[in-house]
Scaffold this active site. Sequence first.
Site, PDB file in Angstrom:
ATOM      1  N   THR A   1      -3.170   7.959   2.228  1.00 52.48           N
ATOM      2  CA  THR A   1      -2.335   8.999   2.701  1.00 52.48           C
ATOM      3  C   THR A   1      -0.933   8.811   2.737  1.00 52.48           C
ATOM      4  OG1 THR A   1      -4.153   9.240   4.425  1.00 52.48           O
ATOM      5  CG2 THR A   1      -1.882  10.179   5.290  1.00 52.48           C
ATOM      6  N   ARG A   2      -0.493   7.415   2.930  1.00 51.98           N
ATOM      7  CA  ARG A   2       1.217   6.916   2.857  1.00 51.98           C
ATOM      8  C   ARG A   2       1.526   7.309   1.511  1.00 51.98           C
ATOM      9  NH1 ARG A   2       1.702   1.743   6.833  1.00 51.98           N
ATOM     10  NH2 ARG A   2      -0.048   2.305   8.134  1.00 51.98           N
TER      11      ARG A   2
ATOM     12  N   THR B   1       7.895   3.739   7.271  1.00 52.49           N
ATOM     13  CA  THR B   1       7.123   2.578   7.534  1.00 52.49           C
ATOM     14  C   THR B   1       6.988   2.836   9.431  1.00 52.49           C
ATOM     15  OG1 THR B   1       6.866   0.198   8.072  1.00 52.49           O
ATOM     16  CG2 THR B   1       9.053   0.950   7.941  1.00 52.49           C
TER      17      THR B   1
ATOM     18  N   VAL C   1      -3.666   3.814   3.088  1.00 52.40           N
ATOM     19  CA  VAL C   1      -2.920   3.595   1.912  1.00 52.40           C
ATOM     20  C   VAL C   1      -2.635   4.893   1.162  1.00 52.40           C
ATOM     21  CG1 VAL C   1      -2.517   2.441  -0.312  1.00 52.40           C
ATOM     22  CG2 VAL C   1      -3.172   0.997   1.751  1.00 52.40           C
TER      23      VAL C   1
ATOM     24  N   SER D   1       5.888  -0.186  10.906  1.00 50.37           N
ATOM     25  CA  SER D   1       5.888  -1.479  11.389  1.00 50.37           C
ATOM     26  C   SER D   1       7.330  -1.829  11.773  1.00 50.37           C
ATOM     27  CB  SER D   1       5.474  -2.329  10.098  1.00 50.37           C
ATOM     28  OG  SER D   1       6.073  -3.751  10.278  1.00 50.37           O
ATOM     29  N   LEU D   2       7.460  -2.440  13.153  1.00 52.46           N
ATOM     30  CA  LEU D   2       8.601  -2.653  13.740  1.00 52.46           C
ATOM     31  C   LEU D   2       9.170  -3.846  12.959  1.00 52.46           C
ATOM     32  CD1 LEU D   2       7.798  -2.614  17.616  1.00 52.46           C
ATOM     33  CD2 LEU D   2       8.577  -0.970  16.238  1.00 52.46           C
ATOM     34  N   ARG D   3       8.547  -4.722  12.370  1.00 55.15           N
ATOM     35  CA  ARG D   3       8.794  -5.784  11.476  1.00 55.15           C
ATOM     36  C   ARG D   3       9.792  -5.535  10.337  1.00 55.15           C
ATOM     37  NH1 ARG D   3       6.990  -7.587   7.028  1.00 55.15           N
ATOM     38  NH2 ARG D   3       5.155  -6.252   7.454  1.00 55.15           N
ATOM     39  N   ARG D   4       8.979  -4.467   9.597  1.00 53.95           N
ATOM     40  CA  ARG D   4       9.478  -4.023   8.363  1.00 53.95           C
ATOM     41  C   ARG D   4      10.715  -2.955   8.772  1.00 53.95           C
ATOM     42  NH1 ARG D   4       3.661  -2.276   6.247  1.00 53.95           N
ATOM     43  NH2 ARG D   4       3.105  -4.031   5.106  1.00 53.95           N
TER      44      ARG D   4
ATOM     45  N   LYS E   1      -3.888  -9.861   9.675  1.00 54.40           N
ATOM     46  CA  LYS E   1      -2.831  -9.330  10.146  1.00 54.40           C
ATOM     47  C   LYS E   1      -2.949  -8.513  11.506  1.00 54.40           C
ATOM     48  CE  LYS E   1      -1.253  -5.912   7.046  1.00 54.40           C
ATOM     49  NZ  LYS E   1      -1.233  -4.557   8.050  1.00 54.40           N
ATOM     50  N   ASP E   2      -4.355  -7.975  11.529  1.00 54.57           N
ATOM     51  CA  ASP E   2      -4.531  -6.828  12.495  1.00 54.57           C
ATOM     52  C   ASP E   2      -5.327  -7.446  13.584  1.00 54.57           C
ATOM     53  OD1 ASP E   2      -3.461  -4.874  11.002  1.00 54.57           O
ATOM     54  OD2 ASP E   2      -5.330  -3.990  10.180  1.00 54.57           O
TER      55      ASP E   2
ATOM     56  N   ARG F   1       2.496   6.610   9.483  1.00 65.62           N
ATOM     57  CA  ARG F   1       1.198   6.182   9.640  1.00 65.62           C
ATOM     58  C   ARG F   1       0.212   6.691   8.855  1.00 65.62           C
ATOM     59  NH1 ARG F   1      -0.941   5.274  14.901  1.00 65.62           N
ATOM     60  NH2 ARG F   1      -2.678   4.382  13.631  1.00 65.62           N
ATOM     61  N   GLY F   2      -1.056   6.154   8.938  1.00 64.81           N
ATOM     62  CA  GLY F   2      -2.289   6.616   8.011  1.00 64.81           C
ATOM     63  C   GLY F   2      -2.578   5.451   7.002  1.00 64.81           C
TER      64      GLY F   2
ATOM     65  N   ARG G   1     -14.392  -0.805   9.635  1.00 63.79           N
ATOM     66  CA  ARG G   1     -13.456   0.497   9.452  1.00 63.79           C
ATOM     67  C   ARG G   1     -14.131   1.223   8.265  1.00 63.79           C
ATOM     68  NH1 ARG G   1      -7.595  -1.402   9.844  1.00 63.79           N
ATOM     69  NH2 ARG G   1      -7.296   0.870   9.751  1.00 63.79           N
TER      70      ARG G   1
ATOM     71  N   CYS H   1       2.143  -6.444  17.606  1.00 63.60           N
ATOM     72  CA  CYS H   1       2.872  -5.411  16.707  1.00 63.60           C
ATOM     73  C   CYS H   1       3.799  -4.495  17.557  1.00 63.60           C
ATOM     74  CB  CYS H   1       1.650  -4.493  16.171  1.00 63.60           C
ATOM     75  SG  CYS H   1       1.045  -3.325  17.404  1.00 63.60           S
TER      76      CYS H   1
END
Length: 303
Positions: free
Chosen positions: A152-153, A125, A150, A127-130, A81-82, A147-148, A9, A240
């Site tokens: 960008t966030r 965030t 690192v 992430s549903l987990r977070r 993890k992806d 989203r985006g 990517r 996810c």
Amino acid sequence: MTTLRIATRKSQLALWQTEHVADRLRVAHPGLQVELVPLSTRGDEILDRSLAAIGGKGLFMKELELAMQRGEADCAVHSLKDVPMELEPGFALPAILVRGDAADAFVSNHFNTLAALPPGSRVGTSSLRRQAQLRAWRPDLEIRDLRGNVNTRLAKLDAGDYDAIVLACAGLQRLGFETRIRARLDAPGWLPAPAQGAIAIECRADDAQTRALCATLDHAPTRSCVEAERAMNRHLHGSCHVPVAALATLAGEALRLQGLVGSVADGHCVRAQADGPAREPEALGIVVAEALLAQGARALIEA
């Protein structure tokens, strides 16, 4: 083979990870030319909706796998993890590198810890987990989508859109943003995504030469840990779309796996832990998954 082409990517973190793999391969195989093949993926292009809404993390892989099938690249580098729990048919993971920091990071410009946030603070965030763990810890917070990449966030945090955000420690460390980590969100109180912090190399299963070249970077202890975590997630039918967290740790020949399934709606979480031999990570993952299911994880997953 004199040249190895690695699909990646285009995000800064993805390029860092691929360059890291390329450097390691050049050291392991003197004389080998390694070239990067940067590609854009749908997961990178669609930033106005959550990953769960647009088809999951596999969107980050599809274009890279197509490039390998077309013969335009020999392998690809991913954040493990992806990577979906089941690879597409015809692909293999010949190497999982030494794991980086598996923990999540609490990042804020004004507050040192999650506990220090005032009621009603905006935390970013996607992430549903977070989200589930944030609700469990601090049901008074306002959780907003983020989203985006690192950079960008962090820019959105710095612009004042959020009071704090949660990111992976490994990504921040790899990009030189370690000083942005205000606090580590550590086990056992907070668990990361299955395989967080690990980098994997994917190639075609029938490409024996590429598999052999890449396998020199495989780190058996990391593979044992992440295989237990991924086996737990697979047995739960997690993705996810589901708030599933896991962390395996190795002590000698023994593996300990902690698992969690949570609810984004109200922060209710079920937890389980078990120990087993490191040579049987798959079995340990299933044991912990079954223990979570016995506590009602299925209802949380289906919700």
